[in-house]
Scaffold this motif. Structure first.
Motif, mmCIF file in Angstrom:
data_model
loop_
_atom_site.group_PDB
_atom_site.id
_atom_site.type_symbol
_atom_site.label_atom_id
_atom_site.label_comp_id
_atom_site.label_asym_id
_atom_site.label_seq_id
_atom_site.Cartn_x
_atom_site.Cartn_y
_atom_site.Cartn_z
ATOM 1 N N GLY A 28 3.887 -2.253 2.211
ATOM 2 C CA GLY A 28 3.400 -3.400 1.100
ATOM 3 C C GLY A 28 1.755 -2.883 1.270
ATOM 4 N N LEU A 29 1.030 -3.454 0.795
ATOM 5 C CA LEU A 29 0.194 -3.355 0.354
ATOM 6 C C LEU A 29 -1.640 -3.561 1.384
ATOM 7 N N ARG A 30 -1.453 -3.973 1.984
ATOM 8 C CA ARG A 30 -2.182 -4.167 3.001
ATOM 9 C C ARG A 30 -1.394 -3.494 4.331
ATOM 10 N N ARG A 31 -0.505 -2.612 4.576
ATOM 11 C CA ARG A 31 -0.174 -1.802 5.533
ATOM 12 C C ARG A 31 -0.744 -0.910 4.867
ATOM 13 N N LEU A 32 -0.292 0.017 4.138
ATOM 14 C CA LEU A 32 -1.517 1.378 3.811
ATOM 15 C C LEU A 32 -2.345 1.139 3.216
ATOM 16 N N ALA A 33 -3.482 0.217 3.064
ATOM 17 C CA ALA A 33 -4.219 -0.198 3.032
ATOM 18 C C ALA A 33 -5.374 0.201 4.577
ATOM 19 N N ALA A 42 -10.256 -2.973 -2.464
ATOM 20 C CA ALA A 42 -9.973 -1.679 -3.268
ATOM 21 C C ALA A 42 -9.271 -0.601 -3.209
ATOM 22 N N LEU A 43 -7.817 -1.431 -2.469
ATOM 23 C CA LEU A 43 -6.910 -0.267 -2.772
ATOM 24 C C LEU A 43 -6.049 -0.687 -3.767
ATOM 25 N N SER A 44 -5.972 -2.222 -4.154
ATOM 26 C CA SER A 44 -5.201 -3.458 -4.843
ATOM 27 C C SER A 44 -6.430 -2.789 -6.176
ATOM 28 N N LEU A 45 -7.485 -2.928 -6.046
ATOM 29 C CA LEU A 45 -8.278 -2.230 -7.378
ATOM 30 C C LEU A 45 -7.921 -1.292 -7.984
ATOM 31 N N GLU A 47 -4.437 -0.006 -8.236
ATOM 32 C CA GLU A 47 -3.752 -0.144 -8.127
ATOM 33 C C GLU A 47 -3.194 -1.114 -10.078
ATOM 34 N N THR A 48 -3.810 -1.745 -9.649
ATOM 35 C CA THR A 48 -4.512 -2.878 -10.756
ATOM 36 C C THR A 48 -4.936 -2.017 -12.093
ATOM 37 N N GLY A 49 -5.689 -0.909 -11.923
ATOM 38 C CA GLY A 49 -6.338 -0.279 -13.125
ATOM 39 C C GLY A 49 -8.062 -1.160 -13.157
ATOM 40 N N LYS A 50 -8.259 -1.621 -12.425
ATOM 41 C CA LYS A 50 -9.234 -2.473 -12.319
ATOM 42 C C LYS A 50 -10.741 -1.657 -11.881
ATOM 43 N N ARG A 51 -10.366 -0.669 -11.007
ATOM 44 C CA ARG A 51 -11.217 0.694 -10.868
ATOM 45 C C ARG A 51 -10.800 1.686 -10.939
ATOM 46 N N ALA A 52 -11.170 2.407 -11.561
ATOM 47 C CA ALA A 52 -10.722 3.873 -10.683
ATOM 48 C C ALA A 52 -11.401 4.594 -9.621
ATOM 49 N N PRO A 53 -10.363 5.213 -8.699
ATOM 50 C CA PRO A 53 -10.520 5.849 -7.536
ATOM 51 C C PRO A 53 -10.984 6.840 -7.572
ATOM 52 N N ALA A 54 -12.329 7.112 -6.352
ATOM 53 C CA ALA A 54 -12.469 8.749 -7.266
ATOM 54 C C ALA A 54 -11.008 9.636 -6.785
ATOM 55 N N ILE A 55 -11.584 11.406 -7.013
ATOM 56 C CA ILE A 55 -10.824 12.080 -7.259
ATOM 57 C C ILE A 55 -10.554 12.329 -5.437
ATOM 58 N N GLU A 56 -10.453 12.067 -4.609
ATOM 59 C CA GLU A 56 -10.760 12.602 -3.254
ATOM 60 C C GLU A 56 -9.142 11.779 -2.900
#
Length: 264
Positions: A28-33, A42-45, A47-56
């Motif tokens: 689940g999302l919360r468990r992985l986070a 942050a993880l939800s953003l 996975e929905t393409g609303k924010r670009a994660p850093a390469i790291e």
């Protein structure tokens, strides 16, 4: 120097890849986070393409989920080129397809089809005529029609869509195809118009996707690839071309086939 905005198709493909890697592990999302030490928001953003994660962060997620080396390289390559104004995708790329993501999220779509009627609008007679021109075997023809019907069920129209069909595209089966287009013109949110030969320009097919906040992306098919362009000046050029074609188009009900629409 102003930082470039992420290329929307690449960002959507990246988000879908991260989401797919998580669900493949049954997390689940919360468990992985929690396991990653990041917030669920942050993880939800990501996975929905609303924010670009850093390469790291991308490397951290993929490493924790133990994706295959091939998948790791593919997703990391997506992230490294996220700010590129042009991205390229091979046709049949699967569930993380740039095009599929754009289709699902587009508010409005504008498609120019000068040579071939868009697949969801093709009739059985149209497909049969094309296959016969290519001297397809009967079994191959039946399979092509079956696959087309499956894709029609899988691909619905989202948002508002305007389709401009070049008159020459009707040639394989003019009357049945034109009748089908006239009927489809009554679908909610779908506008179909025919561009007469005298108006049609010598420009290849393209599709313009408009997302939230007037974010535009142009998709161009080239051989076995689709090229996605988000550079503002290039996008504006395609938008202007589409408007010019639309001004010279007619409704499906008003269009009358002439000799120039016949197959040579």
């Amino acid at each position: 120097m102003t930082k470039a905005s992420p290329c929307l198709p690449a960002l959507l493909a990246l988000s879908a890849s991260l989401r797919g890697a998580r669900t493949a592990e049954g997390l689940g999302l919360r468990r992985l986070a929690h396991k990653l030490g990041v917030s669920a928001q942050a993880l939800s953003l990501w996975e929905t393409g609303k924010r670009a994660p850093a390469i790291e962060d991308v490397a951290h997620v993929l490493g924790f989920l133990r994706v295959s080396p091939e998948e790791y390289d593919r997703v990391m390559r997506l992230r490294r080129h996220l700010e590129d104004p042009i991205s390229i995708e091979a046709l049949g790329a699967g569930s993380t397809s740039h095009r599929r993501a754009l289709e699902e999220l587009a508010v409005r779509t504008f498609e120019w089809a000068p040579h071939v009627v868009p697949e969801p609008l093709q009739t059985t007679e149209y497909i049969r005529a094309i296959a016969q021109d290519r001297a397809a075997a009967p079994d191959d023809l039946d399979q092509a029609i079956f696959e087309h019907q499956v894709r029609q069920l899988d691909q619905g129209w989202t948002g508002h869509r305007t389709v401009l069909v070049g008159a020459a595209a009707l040639a394989p089966a003019i009357e049945p195809q034109l009748q089908a287009l006239r009927a489809a013109s009554n679908f909610p949110g779908l506008a179909i118009r025919i561009v007469p030969p005298a108006v049609a320009k010598t420009i290849d097919a393209f599709t313009i996707y408009e997302g939230q906040g007037s974010a535009f992306t142009v998709a161009l098919r080239h051989q076995d690839n689709i090229i996605f362009v988000s550079e503002p000046d290039a996008v504006q050029g395609y938008r202007s071309t589409f408007k010019a074609l639309e001004r010279g188009s007619v409704t499906c009900a008003d269009f009358r086939p002439g000799p120039s629409c016949e197959t040579p």
